[in-house]
Design a protein around this motif. Structure first.
Motif, PDB file in Angstrom:
ATOM      1  N   TYR A  27      46.208  43.676  42.813  1.00 21.43           N
ATOM      2  CA  TYR A  27      44.783  44.102  42.538  1.00 21.43           C
ATOM      3  C   TYR A  27      44.364  44.083  40.970  1.00 21.43           C
ATOM      4  CZ  TYR A  27      47.695  48.257  41.380  1.00 21.43           C
ATOM      5  OH  TYR A  27      48.760  48.856  40.813  1.00 21.43           O
ATOM      6  N   ASN A  28      45.154  43.933  40.207  1.00 18.95           N
ATOM      7  CA  ASN A  28      44.855  43.661  38.824  1.00 18.95           C
ATOM      8  C   ASN A  28      45.177  42.234  38.494  1.00 18.95           C
ATOM      9  OD1 ASN A  28      44.526  43.776  36.024  1.00 18.95           O
ATOM     10  ND2 ASN A  28      45.567  45.417  35.613  1.00 18.95           N
ATOM     11  N   ILE A  29      44.301  41.462  38.537  1.00 24.02           N
ATOM     12  CA  ILE A  29      44.152  40.069  38.170  1.00 24.02           C
ATOM     13  C   ILE A  29      45.137  39.812  36.934  1.00 24.02           C
ATOM     14  CG2 ILE A  29      42.078  39.641  37.148  1.00 24.02           C
ATOM     15  CD1 ILE A  29      43.643  37.322  39.758  1.00 24.02           C
ATOM     16  N   TYR A  30      44.933  40.514  35.803  1.00 27.21           N
ATOM     17  CA  TYR A  30      45.493  40.271  34.545  1.00 27.21           C
ATOM     18  C   TYR A  30      47.077  40.376  34.773  1.00 27.21           C
ATOM     19  CZ  TYR A  30      40.660  40.321  33.155  1.00 27.21           C
ATOM     20  OH  TYR A  30      39.314  40.139  33.162  1.00 27.21           O
ATOM     21  N   THR A  31      47.750  41.250  35.484  1.00 29.01           N
ATOM     22  CA  THR A  31      49.109  41.464  35.455  1.00 29.01           C
ATOM     23  C   THR A  31      49.716  40.622  36.690  1.00 29.01           C
ATOM     24  OG1 THR A  31      48.643  43.526  36.943  1.00 29.01           O
ATOM     25  CG2 THR A  31      48.693  43.768  34.567  1.00 29.01           C
ATOM     26  N   ALA A  32      48.864  40.093  37.662  1.00 22.45           N
ATOM     27  CA  ALA A  32      49.554  39.578  39.106  1.00 22.45           C
ATOM     28  C   ALA A  32      50.318  38.224  38.440  1.00 22.45           C
ATOM     29  CB  ALA A  32      48.231  39.206  39.718  1.00 22.45           C
TER      30      ALA A  32
ATOM     31  N   LEU B 143      42.393  32.465  43.466  1.00 18.92           N
ATOM     32  CA  LEU B 143      41.253  31.531  43.001  1.00 18.92           C
ATOM     33  C   LEU B 143      40.745  30.497  44.232  1.00 18.92           C
ATOM     34  CD1 LEU B 143      39.307  30.068  40.917  1.00 18.92           C
ATOM     35  CD2 LEU B 143      41.366  28.656  40.550  1.00 18.92           C
ATOM     36  N   LEU B 144      41.933  30.106  45.041  1.00 18.04           N
ATOM     37  CA  LEU B 144      41.818  29.226  46.161  1.00 18.04           C
ATOM     38  C   LEU B 144      40.967  30.175  47.310  1.00 18.04           C
ATOM     39  CD1 LEU B 144      44.977  26.966  46.105  1.00 18.04           C
ATOM     40  CD2 LEU B 144      42.555  26.223  45.506  1.00 18.04           C
ATOM     41  N   ALA B 145      41.499  31.078  47.544  1.00 17.18           N
ATOM     42  CA  ALA B 145      41.099  32.173  48.718  1.00 17.18           C
ATOM     43  C   ALA B 145      39.506  32.482  48.508  1.00 17.18           C
ATOM     44  CB  ALA B 145      42.044  33.375  48.789  1.00 17.18           C
TER      45      ALA B 145
ATOM     46  N   TYR C 205      44.264  37.783  53.529  1.00 20.12           N
ATOM     47  CA  TYR C 205      45.732  38.238  53.465  1.00 20.12           C
ATOM     48  C   TYR C 205      45.996  38.654  52.043  1.00 20.12           C
ATOM     49  CZ  TYR C 205      50.580  36.681  52.512  1.00 20.12           C
ATOM     50  OH  TYR C 205      51.848  37.001  52.352  1.00 20.12           O
ATOM     51  N   PHE C 206      45.232  38.136  51.183  1.00 21.20           N
ATOM     52  CA  PHE C 206      45.320  38.588  49.514  1.00 21.20           C
ATOM     53  C   PHE C 206      45.187  40.268  49.492  1.00 21.20           C
ATOM     54  CE2 PHE C 206      44.184  39.355  45.089  1.00 21.20           C
ATOM     55  CZ  PHE C 206      45.170  39.037  44.701  1.00 21.20           C
ATOM     56  N   ILE C 207      43.952  40.667  50.227  1.00 28.13           N
ATOM     57  CA  ILE C 207      43.655  41.950  50.266  1.00 28.13           C
ATOM     58  C   ILE C 207      44.676  42.838  50.784  1.00 28.13           C
ATOM     59  CG2 ILE C 207      41.858  43.635  50.792  1.00 28.13           C
ATOM     60  CD1 ILE C 207      39.659  41.418  50.471  1.00 28.13           C
TER      61      ILE C 207
END
Length: 195
Positions: free
Chosen positions: A74-79, A88-90, A60-62
């Motif tokens: 797609y950019n974990i720092y700006t999400a 993290l849970l996924a 789902y996240f992808i």
């Protein structure tokens, strides 16, 4: 739409099961044949099915990374913070599930809950594999009884009663259990041939 897909993947309807759109269908080459090696098939299936099901949140996240590029997932720092926790849970759930499946597979599957259950039924100085061989032999026979949908079947052989669910296989010797008929129906059998 993904929620519907996930529900159908986890709780596979008969139509999708027949089409091979289930965990068992996707892994059929690795799982082998239930008819040839019932116990070995279900050792693998009960380890792999939770792992595949645990990947649905990551899928789902992808999918959201492509469906909503404006959120910059797609950019974990700006999400957004909520999506970081979700990611993290996924990732954590499949890692834990995969580690558990790996642990179960060690020592030729001796750590698996089904193998431990079979070990309780082993006769003196034998191991769970002897019980598994007995179950495999009886399951191959034509006189077994099986009922229920693929996600919750009850199988009765000469010696064993087994309940097969999505994530578990319960095994008991017939002599150790008590069965009670709660409902029955009589059907008339007609000997007339219909054309």
């Amino acid at each position: 739409a993904y929620v519907v897909f996930s529900v159908c993947f986890v709780f596979t309807p008969n139509e999708l099961q027949a089409a091979g759109a289930s965990a068992q269908g996707l892994l059929s080459g690795w799982l082998g044949s239930e008819d040839v090696g019932f116990v070995q098939y279900h050792l693998r299936r009960t380890a792999a099915t939770p792992l595949l099901h645990s990947l649905t949140p990551l899928g789902y996240f992808i999918g959201m990374c492509f469906a909503a590029p404006d959120r910059q997932l797609y950019n974990i720092y700006t999400a957004p913070e909520g999506w970081k926790i979700f990611l993290l849970l996924a990732v954590l759930v499949p890692v834990v599930t995969g580690a558990l499946a790996f642990y179960w597979s060690q020592n030729r599957w001796s750590n698996h809950p089904l193998a431990r259950t079979l070990a309780h039924h082993a006769i003196h100085h034998s191991e769970w594999r002897a019980v598994a061989s007995s179950i495999n032999t009886e399951f191959r026979r034509i006189d077994k009884f099986a009922t229920g949908p693929p996600t919750s079947r009850v199988i009765v052989t000469d010696t064993w009663v087994m309940k097969v669910t999505t994530y578990h296989v319960c095994v008991a010797k017939q002599q150790d259990i008590h069965l009670t008929v709660t409902n029955s129906r009589n059907h008339d059998v007609s000997d007339r041939k219909s054309t």
